[in-house]
Structure formats: C-alpha cells, structure tokens
Design a protein around this motif. Sequence first.
Motif, PDB file in Angstrom:
ATOM      1  N   GLY A  87       0.803  -1.215   0.000  1.00 61.39           N
ATOM      2  CA  GLY A  87       0.000   0.000   0.000  1.00 61.39           C
ATOM      3  C   GLY A  87       0.838   1.268   0.000  1.00 61.39           C
ATOM      4  O   GLY A  87       2.024   1.260   0.341  1.00 61.39           O
ATOM      5  N   THR A 159      -8.341  -1.563   0.801  1.00 62.59           N
ATOM      6  CA  THR A 159      -8.149  -0.236   0.223  1.00 62.59           C
ATOM      7  C   THR A 159      -9.056   0.036  -0.969  1.00 62.59           C
ATOM      8  O   THR A 159      -8.981   1.114  -1.560  1.00 62.59           O
ATOM      9  CB  THR A 159      -6.689  -0.055  -0.237  1.00 62.59           C
ATOM     10  OG1 THR A 159      -6.365  -1.071  -1.187  1.00 62.59           O
ATOM     11  CG2 THR A 159      -5.733  -0.137   0.939  1.00 62.59           C
ATOM     12  N   SER A 161      -8.939  -1.170  -3.963  1.00 58.86           N
ATOM     13  CA  SER A 161      -7.962  -0.824  -4.996  1.00 58.86           C
ATOM     14  C   SER A 161      -8.548  -0.955  -6.396  1.00 58.86           C
ATOM     15  O   SER A 161      -9.562  -1.614  -6.626  1.00 58.86           O
ATOM     16  CB  SER A 161      -6.723  -1.699  -4.849  1.00 58.86           C
ATOM     17  OG  SER A 161      -7.070  -3.066  -4.956  1.00 58.86           O
ATOM     18  N   GLU A 212      -9.975  -0.241   5.317  1.00 59.45           N
ATOM     19  CA  GLU A 212      -8.570  -0.328   5.718  1.00 59.45           C
ATOM     20  C   GLU A 212      -8.371  -1.038   7.059  1.00 59.45           C
ATOM     21  O   GLU A 212      -7.518  -0.676   7.859  1.00 59.45           O
ATOM     22  CB  GLU A 212      -7.952   1.079   5.742  1.00 59.45           C
ATOM     23  CG  GLU A 212      -8.037   1.769   4.396  1.00 59.45           C
ATOM     24  CD  GLU A 212      -7.422   3.160   4.369  1.00 59.45           C
ATOM     25  OE1 GLU A 212      -6.534   3.450   5.192  1.00 59.45           O
ATOM     26  OE2 GLU A 212      -7.820   3.965   3.508  1.00 59.45           O
ATOM     27  N   HIS A 427      -5.902   4.262  -3.619  1.00 60.54           N
ATOM     28  CA  HIS A 427      -4.855   3.915  -2.650  1.00 60.54           C
ATOM     29  C   HIS A 427      -5.335   3.957  -1.212  1.00 60.54           C
ATOM     30  O   HIS A 427      -4.702   3.376  -0.334  1.00 60.54           O
ATOM     31  CB  HIS A 427      -3.651   4.857  -2.796  1.00 60.54           C
ATOM     32  CG  HIS A 427      -2.916   4.691  -4.074  1.00 60.54           C
ATOM     33  ND1 HIS A 427      -1.938   5.566  -4.502  1.00 60.54           N
ATOM     34  CD2 HIS A 427      -3.001   3.740  -5.042  1.00 60.54           C
ATOM     35  CE1 HIS A 427      -1.471   5.176  -5.672  1.00 60.54           C
ATOM     36  NE2 HIS A 427      -2.104   4.070  -6.020  1.00 60.54           N
ATOM     37  N   GLY A 428      -6.402   4.650  -0.935  1.00 60.23           N
ATOM     38  CA  GLY A 428      -6.915   4.749   0.421  1.00 60.23           C
ATOM     39  C   GLY A 428      -6.391   5.965   1.166  1.00 60.23           C
ATOM     40  O   GLY A 428      -5.581   6.742   0.669  1.00 60.23           O
TER      41      GLY A 428
END
Length: 468
Positions: A87, A159, A161, A212, A427-428
Amino acid sequence: MIMSRIEAPRDDVTGNLVDLLLAGLPGEAVLTDPDVTASYANDRASFCEAGTPAVVVLPRTVEQVQHVMRTATALRLPVVPQGARTGLSGAANASDGCIVLSLVKMDRIIEINPVDRIAVVEPGVINATLSRAVNEHGLSYPPDPSSWEMCTIGGNIGTASGGLCCVKYGVTAEYVLGLDVVLADGRLMSTGRRTAKGVAGYDLTRLFVGSEGSLGIVVRAVLALKPQPPQQLVLAAEFASASAACDAVCRIMEGGHVPSLLELMDRTTVKAVNSLARMGLPETTEALLLAAFDTHDPAADLAAVGALCEAAGATQVVPAEDAAESELLLQARRLSLTALEAVKGTTMIDDVCVPRSRLGDMLAGIENIAEKYALTIGVCAHAGDGNTHPTVCFDADDPDESRRARESFDEIMALGLELGGTITGEHGVGVLKKEWLAREIGAVGVEIQRGIKAAFDPLGILNPGKVL
C-alpha cells in the motif's frame, strides 16, 4: 523466531501477551524477535510514521484470527491488519505496542464456481494467483492493481484498490459479493451473498470494502467473476501537449467507446521509463496515450480511436499488430512508478481522481506546482476514469527538498478537490491523507463515520490512527 510458553517475554503493560496468544496459536505463528517484527512496521508510503509492534502474528485459520482478536480485546491492545504491505498510504503501518496481524498465510482459493461465476478465497491470496486460476476455467477476475503480482486480495479489499482495467470493468468494490469478517471482539460475521442479486438489509459488505481494517478483519471473500475476454490489442498515440492528450480522452469517452484500458504517461514518466528499461519510447512526446480494446474486433475499435486521437492533435498513432507488441506497450506503463522512483531515490505517489472533463486542468496544475517547488513530478494516469498518479521525486536526505515535496503533495490534493475530485481514487486514506479526508467529507461526514467506527470497534483497537 519460534516462541515457546517458557521463552515468552512478559511485559508490565501487556502482561503475558505471548503466553495468551500461544494458547490458541502454534509457536511458528507468533514472532517476537525485534529484528523480524521491525520488518513488518510499515508499507510503501513516504512521510508516514510507523511504530514498533509488540508482536507479529501469522494465523492460518479463522479460529486463530478470532483468538487474536479476543486476546487483543481482553488486553485492550491495538491490532494492525496487514497483507503484502504494498500500500501507498500508511494504512498498514504498525503503532507502538500493537499486534501486527499479518494475513499472508491465509492464502487458499477455496472455490471457483464457473456456473455461479464466483470465487471464494482467503485474504492472503495474491491477486495474480487468483487471476491465473480463474483463467483456467475460462473466467477472469478483472481488478488488476499495478502490484498485482505481489498484492493480496485482502489488501485489495481493505483499500478498495483499482488498476489499469477500471475504465471498463470497475474497481475491487464492484466484485466483492460477500465477506466473512472477524469483529474487534472476536465474533465472526458474514455479510452479503453468493447470488447474482441480493438486497437484504444494509449493505455491510460495501462498508467493509475500503475500510482499511478499521472495522473488522476480512477472513474470507466471495468474489464475482466475468467471462474471460478476448486478447486485447493496444494503441499508442503521441501528443505534443498533455492538454491535447486529455482532449483525446474526452473525445473517446464522449464517442461512446468502451476501451479496456486508457492510460496516460507524461513526458517526465516516458523519459524515466526509457532511462530505466531502454524501451525506446518517443522522448519527444509531451504525453503518451495508451488505449486498448478486448472486443471481438479490437483492430476496428483501435482504428476508430486512432482517428479521434488524430483529430485531437496526435502527432503519431501506432496500433499494435499482435499480443506481443501490446504487452510491450503495457509493460512500459507498468514500469512507470518504478522508473520514477529511480529519478531521485524517493517518491510520494498521489492518486487524486478528478472528473474526466477536468483531467487537462489537473495535469496543467501539476506542471505549475512542479515549477513552483522546483521538483520533478511525473504523472501517469488511469486517464479513462480520471485517476491521476502524480509522483513527486525527491532526495529524502535533503531536508529542504523533502519539505518542498510534502508541500507540493498537499497542493496537488487541494487542486484535485478544487476541480471537483477526490483525494484518493484507489490507494486509500491511511495515515497520509487523514487531514484531507476531513476536508473532503466535511464535519458531518466525519461525525457519522466516527459513529460507524465506534459501533464496530467500541474500544478503538482496530488499526487505530488510520482513516479518521
């Protein structure tokens, strides 16, 4: 280091932590050697603090995860869930005295069902491993982050993604049908479904995707699969300006085309890739646009998109003739972030997402920011969905350059919000963007999200200090 009950250290704060963990875990699953545990302290994000874990645990079963969470609840200890730590936001960074809960050993593909078009997997399964396994059944799992050869499905879920194919196939959230989740107190909850449709109750599955690890520990996932598409073909279009390339993106999307991939690399990124891999990309270009189609007649689709690129000012349009040429072009795009890392040794990788119609404004603004701070900032982007990856290159040993890098990063996020975008497309939030999340969602949004966190994790032990 394999610990036995006799060897287990005792601590005034945590008490007999290791002894308690070993009551439900095999010795090889509990790591306490400081040199080993330190290697689990952080992910790949820059400027994100990381603490020192008390212990690292590598469970192999759901029951072992439950035992860890019950132990953490009893001792009021923080737990930081981790996957492969690829990450880029600090979401997997350890906090001082925490239990790092690494899920990489839970790596079984439990089921692939071609009729229901689902896969049931544990969180430690590598994205590429799953993709190849379902390909053998004529199916595909579309989400393909750039780190797909290393990243885990659990991390992808944590996340939410994305990847290169999102413009056509969407992100991870759109493929998670159901989850088994271990809650903070050790209870096991199942969410969602195995069916193609289902609207029973609140959509808790979607709530966990992108959380997350702050609401629960995903231990099993039911994922939707698609029929495997035909082999895609790729086109490369060279432009004399980034604005012309962004105009081409708008023309392609407005024209109703559905590319399987639509990626952009600016001149800085192209030069970096050439420097790293000697790929012979055209360094005279200001922007390189890659478009791909996986339809039954991809050559016709590429011809139509090539004409739109030329109308937008492309100086050269080169369609690949076969899969090998296509893969070579895609390899250049996949090398972008690695190549930019080599420019100065350290990077800050942003993932601001803006409406497609504002993509040109975003790139122009980033160029101005790079000039203002006298920094090299390369941009590669999932142009088809407006998700930009401005990558700030800097020398981490130079305090002034590091300061300018951080300030430029913040200006890029501010620019994204001004253009109607979001601070993170895939990406968070993690540690890196906590302050910016509050700016994006506002005071009421923060209050509601904190209330949700408290409902799932009243003691605040799950990944504390992340997201909110």
